[in-house]
Design a protein around this motif. Sequence first.
Motif, short mmCIF file in Angstrom:
data_model
loop_
_atom_site.label_atom_id
_atom_site.label_comp_id
_atom_site.label_asym_id
_atom_site.label_seq_id
_atom_site.Cartn_x
_atom_site.Cartn_y
_atom_site.Cartn_z
N LEU A 28 0.83 -1.20 0.00
CA LEU A 28 0.00 0.00 0.00
C LEU A 28 0.86 1.26 0.00
O LEU A 28 0.55 2.25 -0.68
N PHE A 29 1.94 1.23 0.77
CA PHE A 29 2.86 2.38 0.79
C PHE A 29 3.67 2.48 -0.50
O PHE A 29 3.86 3.57 -1.05
N GLU A 30 4.14 1.34 -0.98
CA GLU A 30 5.00 1.34 -2.17
C GLU A 30 4.24 1.82 -3.41
O GLU A 30 4.83 2.45 -4.29
N ARG A 31 2.96 1.53 -3.47
CA ARG A 31 2.14 2.01 -4.60
C ARG A 31 2.13 3.53 -4.67
O ARG A 31 1.85 4.10 -5.73
N ARG A 32 2.42 4.18 -3.57
CA ARG A 32 2.42 5.64 -3.55
C ARG A 32 3.84 6.21 -3.50
O ARG A 32 4.05 7.37 -3.16
N GLY A 33 4.82 5.38 -3.81
CA GLY A 33 6.18 5.87 -3.98
C GLY A 33 7.09 5.79 -2.78
O GLY A 33 8.22 6.30 -2.82
N ALA A 34 6.65 5.18 -1.68
CA ALA A 34 7.48 5.12 -0.47
C ALA A 34 8.58 4.07 -0.60
O ALA A 34 8.41 3.05 -1.27
N ALA A 35 9.71 4.35 0.05
CA ALA A 35 10.72 3.32 0.27
C ALA A 35 10.42 2.68 1.63
O ALA A 35 10.19 3.38 2.61
#
Length: 284
Positions: A28-35
């Motif tokens: 869920l976080f990675e889909r929004r560009g988070a490392a």
Amino acid sequence: MQDINPNQFSGRTIALPESRQLDVLAALFERRGAAIRRCPLVSIHDAPDQAPIIAWIRAFIADATMTDLIILTGEGITRLIQAAKRTGLVDAFLQKLSTTRLIVRGPKPGRALKTWGLQPSIQAVEPTSAGIITTLFTLPALSPRIGVVLYGTEENAPLQAAITALGATPVPVAPYIYASESETGAVLALIEELAQGQIDALAFTSQPQYKRLASVAKAHDCEQQLERGLARVRIAAIGPIMANYLIEHGVKVDVVPDGRFFMKPLVDALADHWAHAALERSPQ
């Protein structure tokens, strides 16, 4: 429905303690560009001695007086069903569960039961052991013997005492353990990264995660380092119970979802937090 911005967390590093649904939350976080920085703060395993677990399952199936079952965690009921499956008892166990009043602490046990085509009978007035106790005192009648699926290896003495006070006998089972002694080096590395400002946010989803972090810091004389690190990053808690627990232990909490205490609302709440912070910093 909130639009997904693939760059919403671009340039942000978010630390996620290990949990059973870590991959889902990380995605869920990675889909929004988070490392994503993963850390094994807690690992969960079946109880090493399965004999008492299987004995409890057999007794539960056979005991006609045990028609109430308190389920504190989804992890607990899931591992019980898996244990029954491994020993050829799953059909009888599921049949007994279907005729038992299932009293759950919160939504997670309910979701776990639905995986097996079962529904909780009663959900506690609030998702805590105290909420379970309050709920028990409102029920007109209880079974003479009440099964209790424990939270890890904690005996939950207040709950068992309340059951006894109501004239019933608690019959507890602890189907899983927290292996918190594992991978200390990785936990120490996370504490160092927090203190050095290499982490932008840390998301907590369960109390054992913080307990593990604090116990490692104490054992290795880096409590001040941890305190400094937690003060400089954004702390997100999956819900108010987790948030209150952190606050009681001196940890400031920046983000709590409003109304729905699941993973996606947690991600949305952290995104909103940073968006509002950016607006406040922008020139008028």
